[in-house]
Design a protein around this motif. Structure first.
Motif, PDB file in Angstrom:
ATOM      1  N   ASN A 111     -20.889  31.795 -49.195  1.00 22.53           N
ATOM      2  CA  ASN A 111     -20.335  33.107 -48.874  1.00 22.53           C
ATOM      3  C   ASN A 111     -19.084  32.929 -48.021  1.00 22.53           C
ATOM      4  OD1 ASN A 111     -19.898  35.829 -47.945  1.00 22.53           O
ATOM      5  ND2 ASN A 111     -22.062  36.269 -48.322  1.00 22.53           N
ATOM      6  N   THR A 112     -18.025  33.627 -48.374  1.00 21.00           N
ATOM      7  CA  THR A 112     -16.769  33.506 -47.636  1.00 21.00           C
ATOM      8  C   THR A 112     -16.389  34.802 -46.918  1.00 21.00           C
ATOM      9  OG1 THR A 112     -15.478  34.120 -49.600  1.00 21.00           O
ATOM     10  CG2 THR A 112     -15.907  31.766 -49.259  1.00 21.00           C
ATOM     11  N   GLN A 113     -17.260  35.824 -46.981  1.00 22.49           N
ATOM     12  CA  GLN A 113     -16.963  37.103 -46.332  1.00 22.49           C
ATOM     13  C   GLN A 113     -17.038  36.967 -44.812  1.00 22.49           C
ATOM     14  OE1 GLN A 113     -15.935  39.852 -48.106  1.00 22.49           O
ATOM     15  NE2 GLN A 113     -15.932  38.319 -49.752  1.00 22.49           N
ATOM     16  N   ARG A 114     -16.164  37.675 -44.121  1.00 14.33           N
ATOM     17  CA  ARG A 114     -16.004  37.504 -42.681  1.00 14.33           C
ATOM     18  C   ARG A 114     -17.313  37.659 -41.905  1.00 14.33           C
ATOM     19  NH1 ARG A 114     -14.378  41.177 -38.409  1.00 14.33           N
ATOM     20  NH2 ARG A 114     -13.662  39.953 -36.607  1.00 14.33           N
ATOM     21  N   TYR A 115     -18.080  38.672 -42.168  1.00 11.61           N
ATOM     22  CA  TYR A 115     -19.311  38.901 -41.422  1.00 11.61           C
ATOM     23  C   TYR A 115     -20.503  38.114 -41.986  1.00 11.61           C
ATOM     24  CZ  TYR A 115     -17.964  42.593 -38.126  1.00 11.61           C
ATOM     25  OH  TYR A 115     -17.422  43.301 -37.067  1.00 11.61           O
ATOM     26  N   GLN A 116     -20.300  37.434 -43.104  1.00 15.74           N
ATOM     27  CA  GLN A 116     -21.428  36.818 -43.788  1.00 15.74           C
ATOM     28  C   GLN A 116     -21.286  35.309 -44.002  1.00 15.74           C
ATOM     29  OE1 GLN A 116     -22.070  39.099 -47.396  1.00 15.74           O
ATOM     30  NE2 GLN A 116     -21.834  41.027 -46.318  1.00 15.74           N
ATOM     31  N   ASN A 117     -20.150  34.725 -43.587  1.00 12.49           N
ATOM     32  CA  ASN A 117     -19.957  33.294 -43.855  1.00 12.49           C
ATOM     33  C   ASN A 117     -20.581  32.387 -42.805  1.00 12.49           C
ATOM     34  OD1 ASN A 117     -18.207  33.553 -41.695  1.00 12.49           O
ATOM     35  ND2 ASN A 117     -16.337  33.363 -42.920  1.00 12.49           N
ATOM     36  N   THR A 118     -21.136  32.994 -41.759  1.00  9.85           N
ATOM     37  CA  THR A 118     -21.775  32.239 -40.679  1.00  9.85           C
ATOM     38  C   THR A 118     -22.991  33.019 -40.206  1.00  9.85           C
ATOM     39  OG1 THR A 118     -19.534  31.651 -39.996  1.00  9.85           O
ATOM     40  CG2 THR A 118     -21.306  30.992 -38.546  1.00  9.85           C
ATOM     41  N   SER A 119     -24.029  32.303 -39.800  1.00  9.88           N
ATOM     42  CA  SER A 119     -25.279  32.977 -39.443  1.00  9.88           C
ATOM     43  C   SER A 119     -25.550  32.937 -37.941  1.00  9.88           C
ATOM     44  CB  SER A 119     -26.459  32.343 -40.191  1.00  9.88           C
ATOM     45  OG  SER A 119     -26.540  30.959 -39.901  1.00  9.88           O
ATOM     46  N   SER A 120     -26.448  33.811 -37.523  1.00  9.72           N
ATOM     47  CA  SER A 120     -27.032  33.763 -36.187  1.00  9.72           C
ATOM     48  C   SER A 120     -28.434  33.189 -36.337  1.00  9.72           C
ATOM     49  CB  SER A 120     -27.116  35.166 -35.572  1.00  9.72           C
ATOM     50  OG  SER A 120     -25.837  35.691 -35.310  1.00  9.72           O
ATOM     51  N   LEU A 121     -28.713  32.100 -35.645  1.00  3.20           N
ATOM     52  CA  LEU A 121     -30.006  31.430 -35.756  1.00  3.20           C
ATOM     53  C   LEU A 121     -30.826  31.772 -34.517  1.00  3.20           C
ATOM     54  CD1 LEU A 121     -28.702  27.985 -37.058  1.00  3.20           C
ATOM     55  CD2 LEU A 121     -29.637  29.881 -38.401  1.00  3.20           C
ATOM     56  N   ILE A 122     -31.928  32.479 -34.729  1.00  2.00           N
ATOM     57  CA  ILE A 122     -32.725  33.018 -33.626  1.00  2.00           C
ATOM     58  C   ILE A 122     -33.879  32.069 -33.297  1.00  2.00           C
ATOM     59  CG2 ILE A 122     -34.010  34.996 -32.785  1.00  2.00           C
ATOM     60  CD1 ILE A 122     -31.019  35.513 -33.416  1.00  2.00           C
ATOM     61  N   MET A 123     -33.979  31.718 -32.032  1.00  2.80           N
ATOM     62  CA  MET A 123     -35.045  30.826 -31.564  1.00  2.80           C
ATOM     63  C   MET A 123     -36.387  31.559 -31.512  1.00  2.80           C
ATOM     64  SD  MET A 123     -33.532  27.902 -30.609  1.00  2.80           S
ATOM     65  CE  MET A 123     -31.971  27.238 -30.021  1.00  2.80           C
ATOM     66  N   PRO A 124     -37.489  30.886 -31.876  1.00  2.00           N
ATOM     67  CA  PRO A 124     -38.805  31.485 -31.641  1.00  2.00           C
ATOM     68  C   PRO A 124     -39.073  31.563 -30.137  1.00  2.00           C
ATOM     69  CG  PRO A 124     -39.016  29.204 -32.372  1.00  2.00           C
ATOM     70  CD  PRO A 124     -37.566  29.555 -32.510  1.00  2.00           C
ATOM     71  N   ILE A 125     -40.016  32.389 -29.752  1.00  2.00           N
ATOM     72  CA  ILE A 125     -40.287  32.621 -28.334  1.00  2.00           C
ATOM     73  C   ILE A 125     -40.590  31.324 -27.596  1.00  2.00           C
ATOM     74  CG2 ILE A 125     -41.877  33.719 -26.712  1.00  2.00           C
ATOM     75  CD1 ILE A 125     -42.121  36.039 -28.646  1.00  2.00           C
ATOM     76  N   TRP A 126     -41.353  30.418 -28.232  1.00  2.00           N
ATOM     77  CA  TRP A 126     -41.746  29.191 -27.539  1.00  2.00           C
ATOM     78  C   TRP A 126     -40.562  28.273 -27.254  1.00  2.00           C
ATOM     79  CZ3 TRP A 126     -40.709  24.483 -29.770  1.00  2.00           C
ATOM     80  CH2 TRP A 126     -40.474  24.464 -31.154  1.00  2.00           C
ATOM     81  N   MET A 127     -39.439  28.489 -27.956  1.00  2.00           N
ATOM     82  CA  MET A 127     -38.267  27.648 -27.744  1.00  2.00           C
ATOM     83  C   MET A 127     -37.278  28.240 -26.754  1.00  2.00           C
ATOM     84  SD  MET A 127     -36.869  25.821 -31.183  1.00  2.00           S
ATOM     85  CE  MET A 127     -35.543  25.057 -30.239  1.00  2.00           C
ATOM     86  N   ARG A 128     -37.486  29.459 -26.325  1.00  3.69           N
ATOM     87  CA  ARG A 128     -36.512  30.120 -25.468  1.00  3.69           C
ATOM     88  C   ARG A 128     -36.169  29.321 -24.199  1.00  3.69           C
ATOM     89  NH1 ARG A 128     -36.197  35.499 -27.412  1.00  3.69           N
ATOM     90  NH2 ARG A 128     -36.168  35.149 -29.663  1.00  3.69           N
ATOM     91  N   PRO A 129     -37.160  28.635 -23.560  1.00  2.05           N
ATOM     92  CA  PRO A 129     -36.792  27.842 -22.383  1.00  2.05           C
ATOM     93  C   PRO A 129     -35.825  26.692 -22.699  1.00  2.05           C
ATOM     94  CG  PRO A 129     -39.149  28.263 -22.402  1.00  2.05           C
ATOM     95  CD  PRO A 129     -38.620  28.688 -23.744  1.00  2.05           C
ATOM     96  N   LEU A 130     -35.765  26.283 -23.970  1.00  6.62           N
ATOM     97  CA  LEU A 130     -34.878  25.190 -24.370  1.00  6.62           C
ATOM     98  C   LEU A 130     -33.570  25.686 -24.980  1.00  6.62           C
ATOM     99  CD1 LEU A 130     -37.526  22.871 -26.111  1.00  6.62           C
ATOM    100  CD2 LEU A 130     -36.627  22.666 -23.783  1.00  6.62           C
ATOM    101  N   GLU A 131     -33.438  27.001 -25.121  1.00  5.06           N
ATOM    102  CA  GLU A 131     -32.286  27.542 -25.841  1.00  5.06           C
ATOM    103  C   GLU A 131     -30.971  27.225 -25.136  1.00  5.06           C
ATOM    104  OE1 GLU A 131     -31.056  31.651 -28.207  1.00  5.06           O
ATOM    105  OE2 GLU A 131     -32.709  31.656 -26.775  1.00  5.06           O
ATOM    106  N   TRP A 132     -30.999  27.051 -23.824  1.00  7.25           N
ATOM    107  CA  TRP A 132     -29.780  26.755 -23.077  1.00  7.25           C
ATOM    108  C   TRP A 132     -29.102  25.496 -23.613  1.00  7.25           C
ATOM    109  CZ3 TRP A 132     -29.386  22.009 -20.812  1.00  7.25           C
ATOM    110  CH2 TRP A 132     -30.579  21.299 -20.643  1.00  7.25           C
ATOM    111  N   PHE A 133     -29.925  24.561 -24.123  1.00  7.60           N
ATOM    112  CA  PHE A 133     -29.372  23.276 -24.569  1.00  7.60           C
ATOM    113  C   PHE A 133     -28.378  23.461 -25.715  1.00  7.60           C
ATOM    114  CE2 PHE A 133     -29.568  19.501 -27.318  1.00  7.60           C
ATOM    115  CZ  PHE A 133     -29.142  18.545 -26.409  1.00  7.60           C
ATOM    116  N   TRP A 134     -28.568  24.474 -26.540  1.00  5.76           N
ATOM    117  CA  TRP A 134     -27.665  24.726 -27.671  1.00  5.76           C
ATOM    118  C   TRP A 134     -26.309  25.274 -27.213  1.00  5.76           C
ATOM    119  CZ3 TRP A 134     -32.354  23.344 -28.926  1.00  5.76           C
ATOM    120  CH2 TRP A 134     -32.625  22.867 -30.208  1.00  5.76           C
ATOM    121  N   LEU A 135     -26.227  25.698 -25.972  1.00  5.25           N
ATOM    122  CA  LEU A 135     -24.992  26.256 -25.407  1.00  5.25           C
ATOM    123  C   LEU A 135     -24.452  27.415 -26.241  1.00  5.25           C
ATOM    124  CD1 LEU A 135     -23.207  22.939 -24.330  1.00  5.25           C
ATOM    125  CD2 LEU A 135     -24.487  24.531 -22.884  1.00  5.25           C
ATOM    126  N   GLY A 136     -25.375  28.194 -26.776  1.00  6.40           N
ATOM    127  CA  GLY A 136     -24.994  29.385 -27.525  1.00  6.40           C
ATOM    128  C   GLY A 136     -24.594  29.148 -28.966  1.00  6.40           C
TER     129      GLY A 136
END
Length: 294
Positions: free
Chosen positions: A222-247
């Motif tokens: 997909n090359t459309q502006r709003y659709q060519n990249t995704s948001s990857l959502i962490m499961p609840i158990w991973m939230r304490p480690l989410e900082w490591f991804w730096l957003g």
């Protein structure tokens, strides 16, 4: 429908503007912290204070973390709207570049091309990372090709049109990046130093390529502006480690609004999530890749 989407896009831009333009002190602190810890890690191993089993993953972690300040510097996000502080932005880029092994001054050519032609085979230089989908041997070889592309893009595509100063800086950065590794391995008389320097770098670079390039753009169809990249959502158990991804798991925010600093991705994502969904932005589970509902 198109008019409604245009209006929503304006609302998203209005929200994003509120997160842009300030001096990015968290990024400056991250730059100094990563560089200091990297030097300390190598020094601690050289003096026998930590083992190869600890030093290698630490080098990998710091290698991954070093790319975010480089990436921010390429987009000019560190000095914000303060043109007189451009030197701070650039020095942050130059400081971390030898760690991640990507020349700062020339990386903007490759990276801006990626933004301009996201997911277009033959035009997007990062498209090659899609080869990771073809199995473990391909993951290894694709990572090496990715390193090569990041370092060689300027020489292949911009060398002849570049000014002499740009060429000298590019060559100097390559020499520093390669040179410190060669000297460290040659001069530190500690078994395993090559493993720490080279294997640590490879896995840090692989993690960067995988989470910064491969997973956010998969399946590259997909090359459309709003659709060519995704948001990857962490499961609840991973939230304490989410900082490591730096957003960077919310990479869709970056592609939509590249001047928003990484530490504001989550806040902006929460603000404009309904707009993202209206535009069809993939909002997916980070492991399942299944759509995450409101």
């Amino acid at each position: 429908m198109q008019e409604e989407l245009k209006d929503l896009n304006k609302q998203a831009l209005g929200a994003a503007i509120n997160h842009m333009g300030k001096v990015a002190w968290p990024t400056i602190i991250l730059t100094l912290l990563v560089c200091s810890l990297f030097v300390l890690c190598i020094a601690a191993f050289a003096n026998g204070l930590i083992s190869v089993w600890l030093a290698t993953p630490l080098v990998s972690v710091l290698t991954y973390m070093s790319y975010t300040p480089l990436h921010e510097a390429v987009h000019g996000n560190i000095h914000g709207n303060k043109a007189n502080l451009r030197w701070v932005n650039d020095w942050c880029g130059y400081l971390v570049a030898p760690i991640i092994g990507v020349p700062f001054a020339s990386h903007k050519h490759e990276h801006f091309t990626h933004h301009r032609f996201t997911n277009i085979e033959g035009k997007d230089p990062d498209f090659l990372i899609s080869g990771m989908r073809h199995g473990l041997p391909s993951v290894f070889l694709t990572t090496l090709r990715f390193f090569y592309t990041q370092n060689g893009f300027f020489a292949k595509n911009n060398w002849h049109s570049a000014q002499l100063k740009e060429r000298i800086i590019y060559c100097a950065e390559l020499c520093v990046s390669l040179g410190w590794r060669v000297l460290t391995i040659a001069l530190i008389d500690q078994p395993g130093i090559a493993t720490v320097v080279l294997v640590g770098y490879f896995f840090g670079g692989f993690f960067t390529a995988y989470w910064f390039a491969y997973r956010p753009h998969f399946p590259y169809d997909n090359t459309q502006r709003y659709q060519n990249t995704s948001s990857l959502i962490m499961p609840i158990w991973m939230r304490p480690l989410e900082w490591f991804w730096l957003g960077q798991n919310l990479h869709s925010i970056h592609h939509l609004f590249p001047r928003v600093p990484f530490y504001r991705y989550h806040a902006l994502h929460r603000q404009i999530e309904p707009i993202l969904r209206a535009h069809g932005t993939p909002i997916l589970g980070i492991w399942s890749r299944a759509p995450v509902k409101v």
